[in-house]
Design a protein around this motif. Structure first.
Motif, short mmCIF file in Angstrom:
data_model
loop_
_atom_site.label_atom_id
_atom_site.label_comp_id
_atom_site.label_asym_id
_atom_site.label_seq_id
_atom_site.Cartn_x
_atom_site.Cartn_y
_atom_site.Cartn_z
N VAL A 92 37.78 32.64 73.35
CA VAL A 92 39.10 32.93 72.78
C VAL A 92 38.85 33.53 71.40
CG1 VAL A 92 41.34 32.03 72.06
CG2 VAL A 92 40.14 30.98 74.00
N ILE A 93 39.53 34.62 71.10
CA ILE A 93 39.40 35.26 69.80
C ILE A 93 40.75 35.15 69.09
CG2 ILE A 93 38.92 37.43 68.58
CD1 ILE A 93 37.32 38.31 71.08
N ALA A 94 40.74 34.59 67.88
CA ALA A 94 41.98 34.41 67.12
C ALA A 94 41.65 34.30 65.64
CB ALA A 94 42.71 33.15 67.60
N PRO A 95 42.65 34.48 64.76
CA PRO A 95 42.40 34.32 63.33
C PRO A 95 42.15 32.87 62.91
CG PRO A 95 44.30 35.73 63.72
CD PRO A 95 43.97 35.07 65.02
N SER A 96 42.76 31.91 63.64
CA SER A 96 42.54 30.50 63.32
C SER A 96 42.97 29.64 64.50
CB SER A 96 43.32 30.10 62.07
OG SER A 96 44.71 30.11 62.31
N TYR A 97 42.47 28.39 64.48
CA TYR A 97 42.74 27.42 65.54
C TYR A 97 43.09 26.07 64.93
CZ TYR A 97 39.97 30.73 68.29
OH TYR A 97 39.48 31.85 68.90
N SER A 98 43.73 25.24 65.73
CA SER A 98 43.82 23.83 65.41
C SER A 98 42.40 23.26 65.49
CB SER A 98 44.72 23.13 66.43
OG SER A 98 44.32 21.81 66.66
N ASP A 99 42.04 22.39 64.56
CA ASP A 99 40.70 21.79 64.57
C ASP A 99 40.42 21.04 65.86
OD1 ASP A 99 40.08 22.79 62.07
OD2 ASP A 99 40.59 20.95 61.01
N ILE A 100 41.41 20.29 66.34
CA ILE A 100 41.20 19.50 67.55
C ILE A 100 41.01 20.40 68.75
CG2 ILE A 100 42.26 17.84 69.14
CD1 ILE A 100 43.57 16.54 66.71
N PHE A 101 41.82 21.45 68.87
CA PHE A 101 41.64 22.37 70.00
C PHE A 101 40.27 23.02 69.94
CE2 PHE A 101 41.46 26.61 71.73
CZ PHE A 101 41.78 26.36 73.06
N SER A 102 39.86 23.47 68.77
CA SER A 102 38.57 24.13 68.60
C SER A 102 37.44 23.21 69.06
CB SER A 102 38.39 24.52 67.14
OG SER A 102 37.16 25.18 66.94
N GLY A 103 37.51 21.93 68.68
CA GLY A 103 36.49 20.98 69.10
C GLY A 103 36.51 20.76 70.60
N ASN A 104 37.70 20.61 71.18
CA ASN A 104 37.81 20.44 72.63
C ASN A 104 37.30 21.65 73.38
OD1 ASN A 104 38.88 17.84 72.54
ND2 ASN A 104 41.00 18.54 72.58
N ALA A 105 37.55 22.83 72.84
CA ALA A 105 37.09 24.06 73.49
C ALA A 105 35.56 24.05 73.59
CB ALA A 105 37.57 25.28 72.71
#
Length: 199
Positions: A92-105
Protein backbone atom coordinates in the motif's frame (compact mmCIF):
# COMPACT_ATOMS: atom_id res chain seq x y z
CA UNK A 1 3.97 -15.58 5.90
CA UNK A 2 5.34 -15.30 2.35
CA UNK A 3 8.60 -13.44 1.78
CA UNK A 4 8.27 -10.02 0.20
CA UNK A 5 11.05 -8.39 -1.78
CA UNK A 6 9.61 -6.83 -4.90
CA UNK A 7 6.07 -6.12 -6.06
CA UNK A 8 5.40 -5.15 -9.65
CA UNK A 9 2.21 -4.60 -11.59
CA UNK A 10 -0.80 -2.38 -11.90
CA UNK A 11 -1.90 -0.40 -8.89
CA UNK A 12 -5.42 0.41 -7.73
CA UNK A 13 -5.70 4.23 -7.88
CA UNK A 14 -7.87 4.74 -4.82
CA UNK A 15 -6.37 7.84 -3.23
CA UNK A 16 -9.12 8.57 -0.69
CA UNK A 17 -8.08 10.11 2.64
CA UNK A 18 -8.99 9.05 6.19
CA UNK A 19 -10.13 5.58 5.21
CA UNK A 20 -10.79 3.82 8.49
CA UNK A 21 -10.75 0.12 9.23
CA UNK A 22 -14.56 -0.04 9.22
CA UNK A 23 -14.50 1.06 5.58
CA UNK A 24 -11.71 -1.41 4.80
CA UNK A 25 -13.70 -4.28 6.36
CA UNK A 26 -17.14 -3.61 7.92
CA UNK A 27 -17.77 -4.96 11.42
CA UNK A 28 -20.27 -7.59 10.26
CA UNK A 29 -17.31 -9.47 8.75
CA UNK A 30 -15.46 -9.69 12.08
CA UNK A 31 -17.30 -12.83 13.21
CA UNK A 32 -15.15 -15.05 11.03
CA UNK A 33 -12.46 -17.22 12.60
CA UNK A 34 -10.48 -17.55 9.40
CA UNK A 35 -8.54 -15.06 7.29
CA UNK A 36 -9.69 -16.50 3.97
CA UNK A 37 -12.60 -14.92 2.14
CA UNK A 38 -12.39 -11.50 3.77
CA UNK A 39 -11.49 -9.95 0.41
CA UNK A 40 -15.14 -10.37 -0.52
CA UNK A 41 -16.10 -7.84 2.17
CA UNK A 42 -13.14 -5.51 1.65
CA UNK A 43 -14.24 -1.92 0.90
CA UNK A 44 -17.81 -3.21 0.74
CA UNK A 45 -19.54 0.17 1.04
CA UNK A 46 -17.33 1.67 -1.65
CA UNK A 47 -17.95 -1.29 -3.93
CA UNK A 48 -21.68 -0.59 -3.92
CA UNK A 49 -20.93 2.53 -5.95
CA UNK A 50 -21.08 2.06 -9.74
CA UNK A 51 -17.71 2.35 -11.45
CA UNK A 52 -15.64 1.92 -8.27
CA UNK A 53 -11.94 1.09 -8.75
CA UNK A 54 -12.07 -2.11 -6.70
CA UNK A 55 -14.39 -3.83 -9.17
CA UNK A 56 -12.90 -2.30 -12.30
CA UNK A 57 -11.56 -5.16 -14.47
CA UNK A 58 -8.61 -2.94 -15.42
CA UNK A 59 -7.27 -3.37 -11.87
CA UNK A 60 -8.16 -7.01 -11.33
CA UNK A 61 -5.46 -8.79 -9.31
CA UNK A 62 -3.47 -5.56 -8.87
CA UNK A 63 -0.88 -6.19 -6.12
CA UNK A 64 -0.53 -2.52 -5.13
CA UNK A 65 -3.03 -0.10 -3.60
CA UNK A 66 -2.47 3.66 -3.72
CA UNK A 67 -4.32 5.34 -0.88
CA UNK A 68 -4.67 8.74 0.73
CA UNK A 69 -3.46 10.30 3.94
CA UNK A 70 -4.21 8.61 7.29
CA UNK A 71 -5.04 5.22 5.76
CA UNK A 72 -6.20 2.56 8.21
CA UNK A 73 -7.31 4.93 10.98
CA UNK A 74 -10.07 3.92 13.40
CA UNK A 75 -10.25 0.64 15.30
CA UNK A 76 -7.35 -1.74 15.66
CA UNK A 77 -8.97 -4.69 13.87
CA UNK A 78 -6.37 -6.94 12.26
CA UNK A 79 -9.10 -8.09 9.88
CA UNK A 80 -8.39 -4.94 7.84
CA UNK A 81 -4.94 -6.25 6.94
CA UNK A 82 -6.34 -9.74 6.34
CA UNK A 83 -8.98 -8.37 3.95
CA UNK A 84 -6.45 -6.36 1.96
CA UNK A 85 -4.14 -9.37 1.72
CA UNK A 86 -7.06 -11.56 0.61
CA UNK A 87 -7.62 -9.11 -2.25
CA UNK A 88 -4.08 -9.94 -3.40
CA UNK A 89 -2.57 -6.61 -2.35
CA UNK A 90 1.00 -6.86 -1.03
CA UNK A 91 1.91 -3.16 -0.90
CA UNK A 92 0.00 0.00 0.00
CA UNK A 93 1.38 3.41 -0.92
CA UNK A 94 0.10 6.43 1.03
CA UNK A 95 1.34 9.66 2.65
CA UNK A 96 0.61 8.31 6.15
CA UNK A 97 -1.02 5.46 8.07
CA UNK A 98 -2.49 4.72 11.45
CA UNK A 99 0.32 3.21 13.55
CA UNK A 100 -1.78 0.18 14.46
CA UNK A 101 -2.76 -0.53 10.86
CA UNK A 102 0.86 -0.15 9.72
CA UNK A 103 1.98 -2.67 12.33
CA UNK A 104 -0.79 -5.12 11.45
CA UNK A 105 0.06 -4.80 7.77
CA UNK A 106 3.71 -5.76 8.29
CA UNK A 107 2.77 -8.65 10.59
CA UNK A 108 0.64 -10.03 7.76
CA UNK A 109 3.13 -9.55 4.91
CA UNK A 110 1.91 -6.23 3.51
CA UNK A 111 4.40 -3.43 2.87
CA UNK A 112 3.11 0.03 3.91
CA UNK A 113 5.09 2.52 1.80
CA UNK A 114 5.10 6.14 2.97
CA UNK A 115 5.68 8.75 0.27
CA UNK A 116 5.02 12.52 0.08
CA UNK A 117 1.65 13.59 -1.32
CA UNK A 118 3.26 14.85 -4.55
CA UNK A 119 4.75 11.40 -5.21
CA UNK A 120 1.44 9.71 -4.39
CA UNK A 121 -0.37 12.06 -6.79
CA UNK A 122 2.09 11.19 -9.55
CA UNK A 123 1.65 7.46 -8.93
CA UNK A 124 -2.13 7.85 -8.95
CA UNK A 125 -1.87 9.45 -12.38
CA UNK A 126 0.31 6.63 -13.67
CA UNK A 127 -1.98 3.96 -12.19
CA UNK A 128 -5.09 5.57 -13.71
CA UNK A 129 -3.43 5.40 -17.11
CA UNK A 130 -2.91 1.67 -16.60
CA UNK A 131 0.87 1.69 -16.37
CA UNK A 132 2.70 -0.65 -13.97
CA UNK A 133 4.50 0.40 -10.82
CA UNK A 134 7.47 -1.33 -9.25
CA UNK A 135 8.05 -1.42 -5.48
CA UNK A 136 11.45 -2.74 -4.40
CA UNK A 137 11.86 -3.36 -0.68
CA UNK A 138 15.56 -4.21 -0.95
CA UNK A 139 16.43 -0.79 -2.40
CA UNK A 140 13.45 0.95 -0.76
CA UNK A 141 12.35 2.50 -4.03
CA UNK A 142 9.17 2.92 -6.04
CA UNK A 143 9.81 3.29 -9.78
CA UNK A 144 7.87 3.56 -13.03
CA UNK A 145 8.65 3.06 -16.70
CA UNK A 146 8.73 6.86 -17.02
CA UNK A 147 11.92 7.15 -14.96
CA UNK A 148 10.06 8.18 -11.80
CA UNK A 149 12.04 7.08 -8.75
CA UNK A 150 10.85 7.64 -5.20
CA UNK A 151 12.68 6.40 -2.12
CA UNK A 152 10.95 5.48 1.12
CA UNK A 153 12.03 4.79 4.68
CA UNK A 154 11.16 1.67 6.65
CA UNK A 155 12.14 0.44 10.08
CA UNK A 156 15.04 -2.04 9.66
CA UNK A 157 13.32 -4.67 11.82
CA UNK A 158 10.13 -4.47 9.76
CA UNK A 159 12.17 -4.70 6.58
CA UNK A 160 13.94 -7.81 7.92
CA UNK A 161 10.61 -9.44 8.79
CA UNK A 162 9.07 -8.77 5.37
CA UNK A 163 12.14 -9.84 3.40
CA UNK A 164 12.36 -13.09 5.33
CA UNK A 165 8.65 -13.81 5.70
CA UNK A 166 8.78 -13.69 9.49
CA UNK A 167 5.63 -13.24 11.51
CA UNK A 168 5.67 -13.28 15.33
CA UNK A 169 5.61 -17.09 15.52
CA UNK A 170 8.46 -17.44 13.03
CA UNK A 171 10.48 -14.81 14.91
CA UNK A 172 10.09 -16.85 18.09
CA UNK A 173 11.10 -20.06 16.31
CA UNK A 174 14.27 -18.34 15.09
CA UNK A 175 15.31 -18.29 18.76
CA UNK A 176 14.28 -21.89 19.39
CA UNK A 177 17.83 -23.06 20.24
CA UNK A 178 18.36 -20.22 22.71
CA UNK A 179 14.94 -20.78 24.28
CA UNK A 180 15.65 -24.51 24.59
CA UNK A 181 19.03 -23.81 26.21
CA UNK A 182 17.47 -21.41 28.71
CA UNK A 183 14.69 -23.86 29.60
CA UNK A 184 17.22 -26.67 30.06
CA UNK A 185 19.38 -24.57 32.38
CA UNK A 186 16.35 -23.34 34.31
CA UNK A 187 15.12 -26.90 34.79
CA UNK A 188 18.53 -27.94 36.16
CA UNK A 189 18.80 -25.00 38.53
CA UNK A 190 15.15 -24.76 39.55
CA UNK A 191 13.64 -28.16 38.91
CA UNK A 192 11.07 -27.60 41.61
CA UNK A 193 9.36 -25.07 39.30
CA UNK A 194 8.60 -27.77 36.77
CA UNK A 195 7.51 -30.44 39.27
CA UNK A 196 5.80 -28.36 41.95
CA UNK A 197 6.28 -28.89 45.67
CA UNK A 198 4.87 -31.46 48.02
CA UNK A 199 3.12 -30.11 51.09
Amino acid sequence: MDRLSRISGRAIPFGAKNIDTDIIIPSKWLKTITREGLGEGAFETIRTEPGNVFDDPAYADAPILIAGDNFGCGSSREHAAWAILDLGIRAVIAPSYSDIFSGNAVKNGILPVVLPQEAVDRLLEIARDGHPIDVDLETQTVTTEFQDRFTFEIDPFRKHCLLNGLDEVALTLERQAAIGHFESQRASAQGWLAHGTNS
